[in-house]
Design a protein around this motif. Structure first.
Motif, mmCIF file in Angstrom:
data_model
loop_
_atom_site.group_PDB
_atom_site.id
_atom_site.type_symbol
_atom_site.label_atom_id
_atom_site.label_comp_id
_atom_site.label_asym_id
_atom_site.label_seq_id
_atom_site.Cartn_x
_atom_site.Cartn_y
_atom_site.Cartn_z
ATOM 1 N N ARG A 224 0.707 -1.266 -0.419
ATOM 2 C CA ARG A 224 0.339 0.059 0.000
ATOM 3 C C ARG A 224 0.582 1.190 -0.252
ATOM 4 N NH1 ARG A 224 -5.642 -0.951 1.148
ATOM 5 N NH2 ARG A 224 -5.101 1.658 1.280
ATOM 6 N N GLU A 225 2.245 1.140 0.992
ATOM 7 C CA GLU A 225 3.102 2.809 0.596
ATOM 8 C C GLU A 225 3.618 2.787 -0.728
ATOM 9 O OE1 GLU A 225 6.019 1.065 3.621
ATOM 10 O OE2 GLU A 225 4.255 1.890 5.839
ATOM 11 N N GLN A 228 0.889 4.262 -2.882
ATOM 12 C CA GLN A 228 0.502 5.423 -2.204
ATOM 13 C C GLN A 228 1.901 6.340 -2.527
ATOM 14 O OE1 GLN A 228 0.061 5.560 1.636
ATOM 15 N NE2 GLN A 228 -1.984 4.870 1.633
ATOM 16 N N GLU A 229 3.542 5.972 -2.908
ATOM 17 C CA GLU A 229 4.878 6.594 -3.479
ATOM 18 C C GLU A 229 3.846 6.997 -5.065
ATOM 19 O OE1 GLU A 229 9.414 6.311 -3.298
ATOM 20 O OE2 GLU A 229 7.800 4.409 -2.404
ATOM 21 N N LEU A 231 1.285 7.218 -6.925
ATOM 22 C CA LEU A 231 0.184 8.284 -6.866
ATOM 23 C C LEU A 231 0.969 9.150 -6.472
ATOM 24 C CD1 LEU A 231 -2.678 6.683 -4.931
ATOM 25 C CD2 LEU A 231 -2.501 7.225 -7.077
ATOM 26 N N LYS A 232 1.594 9.351 -5.604
ATOM 27 C CA LYS A 232 2.728 10.707 -4.870
ATOM 28 C C LYS A 232 3.423 11.823 -6.425
ATOM 29 C CE LYS A 232 5.048 13.146 -1.671
ATOM 30 N NZ LYS A 232 5.693 12.967 0.480
ATOM 31 N N LYS A 244 -4.538 3.544 -7.515
ATOM 32 C CA LYS A 244 -5.947 4.054 -7.388
ATOM 33 C C LYS A 244 -7.081 3.042 -7.451
ATOM 34 C CE LYS A 244 -6.173 8.930 -8.685
ATOM 35 N NZ LYS A 244 -6.632 9.482 -9.816
ATOM 36 N N LEU A 247 -6.080 -0.011 -4.001
ATOM 37 C CA LEU A 247 -5.940 1.224 -2.977
ATOM 38 C C LEU A 247 -7.097 1.231 -2.593
ATOM 39 C CD1 LEU A 247 -3.761 4.418 -2.991
ATOM 40 C CD2 LEU A 247 -3.393 1.970 -1.725
#
Length: 251
Positions: A224-225, A228-229, A231-232, A244, A247
Motif C-alpha cells: 500500500r505504501e 501511495q508513493e 500516486l504521489k 488508485k 487502494l
C-alpha cells in the motif's frame, strides 16, 4: 756636384796663383765671394726642396690619418650592423623554436582527438544492431522464455550502456523475475531502475511492479505504501490509475 766643382776650381786657382802669380788678393776674394753666393743659393734650393718634401709627407700623413679614421668609422658601422643582424637572427631562431613547439603540441592534440574519435567510432554500436538486440530480448519475454529474456536484456545493457532503451531493458528484467515468481529479485531490479532513471517513462510501471511483488510476498502494508508513493510521484499516469483502483479495493 756643383759644390765639389767649385772647391776644385778654388784649389786650382789657388795653386795656379801661387805658382804662376796670375791673380792677386782682390781677385781671390771675388772668387771666394762668388763661390759663397753659389753655395748659399744651393743650400737655399736644397732647403726648399726639403721643405716641399716635408710638406708633401705631412699632407700625405694627414690624408692617411683621415682614411684610417674613415675606415674605423666604417668598421664600427659594420660591427653595429652585424650586432643587429645577430640579434634579429637570434630572435628569429627563438620564434621558430616556439612555433615548432606550439605546432607539435597542436598536432599531438589533433592526433589524440583523431584516435579517440576513431576508437569511439569503432566501438559505437550501429542503431540497427541496437534495435535488433532489444527486440530479440523482448521477444523472449513474449515467448515466455523469462530466463533467456533476463540474460538477453543484461547483455543489451552491457553492450549499449548509452542507449535510450536502458531503463526499459531494466524494467523487463524486473518483470521477467516477477513472471518467474522471484519477487525479491523483481523488487531489486525495479528499485535499480528507480534509483538510476527516476524520470524514465518506465518508472511508474516499475513502482507498480514493486507493489505487486510485495503483495505476492504478503507484505500488504508495504505494498500500500508503494502504491501511495506511486500516486504521489507519478500522478496522472496509467500506473497511477491502477494504483488508485488497488487502494480502493479493486484489482
Amino acid at each position: 756636384m756643383k759644390l765639389r766643382a767649385a772647391l776644385v776650381l778654388v784649389l786650382c786657382l789657388s795653386a795656379g796663383a801661387s805658382r804662376a802669380g796670375m791673380f792677386d788678393d782682390e781677385e781671390a776674394r771675388k772668387a771666394i765671394a762668388a763661390l759663397g753666393a753659389q753655395l748659399g743659393a744651393n743650400q737655399k734650393a736644397v732647403e726648399e726642396r726639403v721643405a716641399k718634401i716635408e710638406l708633401l709627407v705631412q699632407d700625405r700623413s694627414i690624408d692617411l690619418a683621415k682614411q684610417i679614421d674613415e675606415l674605423k668609422q666604417e668598421l664600427a658601422r659594420l660591427r653595429g650592423q652585424l650586432e643587429v643582424q645577430a640579434h634579429q637572427l637570434e630572435t628569429l631562431d627563438r620564434r621558430q623554436k616556439d612555433l615548432y613547439v606550439d605546432l607539435d603540441a597542436r598536432l599531438r592534440k589533433l592526433e589524440a582527438s583523431a584516435q579517440a574519435q576513431a576508437k569511439l567510432a569503432a566501438s559505437a554500436p550501429e542503431p540497427a544492431a541496437e534495435g535488433k538486440a532489444y527486440e530479440a530480448a523482448l521477444n523472449q519475454f513474449k515467448l515466455g522464455n523469462y530466463q533467456a529474456c533476463i540474460a538477453a536484456f543484461q547483455g543489451f545493457l552491457a553492450s549499449y550502456p548509452e542507449s535510450q532503451q536502458v531503463s526499459s531493458a531494466q524494467y523487463w528484467i524486473g518483470n521477467a523475475y516477477y513472471a518467474l515468481r522471484d519477487y525479491k529479485m523483481a523488487i531489486a531490479a525495479q528499485q535499480k531502475l528507480l534509483a538510476s532513471w527516476p524520470d524514465s517513462q518506465k518508472a511508474p510501471d516499475a513502482l507498480l511492479n514493486i507493489a505487486s511483488s510485495q503483495a505476492e510476498m504478503g507484505q500488504t502494508r508495504m505494498a500500500r505504501e508503494s502504491l501511495q508513493e506511486l500516486l504521489k510521484k507519478y500522478p496522472g499516469t496509467p500506473a497511477a490509475d491502477q494504483a488508485k483502483q488497488r487502494l480502493a479495493g479493486k484489482r
